[in-house]
Design a protein around this motif. Structure first.
Motif, mmCIF file in Angstrom:
data_model
loop_
_atom_site.group_PDB
_atom_site.id
_atom_site.type_symbol
_atom_site.label_atom_id
_atom_site.label_comp_id
_atom_site.label_asym_id
_atom_site.label_seq_id
_atom_site.Cartn_x
_atom_site.Cartn_y
_atom_site.Cartn_z
ATOM 1 N N ARG A 110 -52.012 -97.009 -59.314
ATOM 2 C CA ARG A 110 -51.803 -95.668 -58.758
ATOM 3 C C ARG A 110 -50.767 -95.676 -57.627
ATOM 4 O O ARG A 110 -50.742 -94.778 -56.781
ATOM 5 N N GLN A 144 -56.438 -97.116 -49.717
ATOM 6 C CA GLN A 144 -57.428 -96.916 -50.784
ATOM 7 C C GLN A 144 -58.063 -95.530 -50.736
ATOM 8 O O GLN A 144 -58.681 -95.098 -51.719
ATOM 9 N N THR A 145 -57.883 -94.812 -49.639
ATOM 10 C CA THR A 145 -58.455 -93.464 -49.537
ATOM 11 C C THR A 145 -57.554 -92.404 -50.168
ATOM 12 O O THR A 145 -57.983 -91.261 -50.327
ATOM 13 N N TYR A 146 -56.321 -92.789 -50.531
ATOM 14 C CA TYR A 146 -55.392 -91.836 -51.150
ATOM 15 C C TYR A 146 -55.546 -91.866 -52.672
ATOM 16 O O TYR A 146 -55.736 -92.930 -53.263
ATOM 17 N N PRO A 147 -55.434 -90.718 -53.328
ATOM 18 C CA PRO A 147 -55.495 -90.708 -54.795
ATOM 19 C C PRO A 147 -54.302 -91.412 -55.427
ATOM 20 O O PRO A 147 -54.396 -91.965 -56.519
ATOM 21 N N SER A 148 -53.163 -91.366 -54.752
ATOM 22 C CA SER A 148 -51.974 -92.101 -55.190
ATOM 23 C C SER A 148 -51.180 -92.467 -53.947
ATOM 24 O O SER A 148 -51.292 -91.802 -52.912
#
Length: 260
Positions: A116, A83-87
């Motif tokens: 995403r 969840q910390t990654y933009p994609s």
């Protein structure tokens, strides 16, 4: 196996001997052939028969949310990091007929990540990949899928994800909107993308040590810094050439994290 590789470029030469023998003998029985030599002769002359043989050599058997504790561990220990990654990109290696793919898609949707995410679902069996693309499974298997889903921490009614008709369950097409199904061999092909999670379960048990190390090398190369690797319940990296390049995140569920 050497002849199949030279003719069709499908490489089973480093699958375990016991597994190969069991599958080939089963193929002889199913195809009503007397000897392995007779099977080889027909397969090398008839590509359609090879496609049929491929179903026996790869054994496309799976179920949704198989080993629910694995998916529960993903939900609790891996998802918070994803969840910390933009994609995110996920690789399901050896996806068979797609049960694992749809399971991960449902989990990612419930955790707000599916839109995403890009999921690469790969296998060497084109028939299995076609079935995976369709997202249609026998209705009599759904009861077991539902029980697995509930034990895996499912947040909704499992029936929300499929439509039942004519003894089959058709899963919501939106679940595969971000899925790329592709032919890829762990024995002969290379890495094709950087990923945050690789899930390859109940595949390495059919490989000898040399091929296991090759596959683990591909996963290590594919994963981003501190990316996650999920294996099957009977598989481990402990005695592989990559044992020191992963750390155990959830040892019982065989979830590892790239260490270097």
């Amino acid at each position: 196996m050497e002849a199949i590789y030279l003719k069709y470029n499908h490489d089973f030469r480093n699958y375990t001997g016991a597994s190969q023998k069991r599958r080939v003998l089963y193929a002889l029985d199913q195809l009503d052939l007397p000897t392995i030599s007779a099977l080889q002769e027909k397969v090398l002359r008839d590509p359609a028969l090879f496609a049929q043989l491929l179903q026996y050599l790869t054994i496309p058997v799976s179920e949704m949310f198989r080993d629910p504790a694995y998916f529960l561990a993903l939900r609790r220990q891996v998802v918070p990091v994803l969840q910390t990654y933009p994609s995110i990109k996920v690789w399901v290696a050896g996806c068979s007929t797609g049960e694992e793919v749809y399971s991960l898609a449902i989990l990612l949707r419930e955790e707000g990540l599916l839109e995403r995410a890009l999921i690469y679902a790969t296998d060497i069996n084109p028939t299995s990949l076609d079935k995976a693309r369709q997202g249609i499974f026998p209705l009599d298997a759904v009861r077991g899928f539902t029980a697995n889903y509930q034990r895996a921490g499912g947040q909704r009614a499992f029936s929300d994800y499929y439509t039942a008709a004519y003894d089959a369950a058709r899963f919501d097409p939106s679940l595969r909107a971000n899925v790329i199904f592709a032919d890829h061999s762990l024995a002969t092909d290379s890495v094709f993308a950087e990923t945050q999670l690789v899930s390859c379960r109940n595949v390495l048990i059919y490989f000898n040590r040399q091929l296991q190390d090759r596959a683990l090398g591909l996963f290590h190369e594919s994963l981003c810094h501190r990316g996650f690797l999920g294996l099957g319940s009977k598989e481990s990296i402990d005695f592989s050439a990559y044992a020191d390049r992963f750390s155990a995140l959830s040892p019982l569920e065989r979830i590892y994290r790239k260490a270097q």
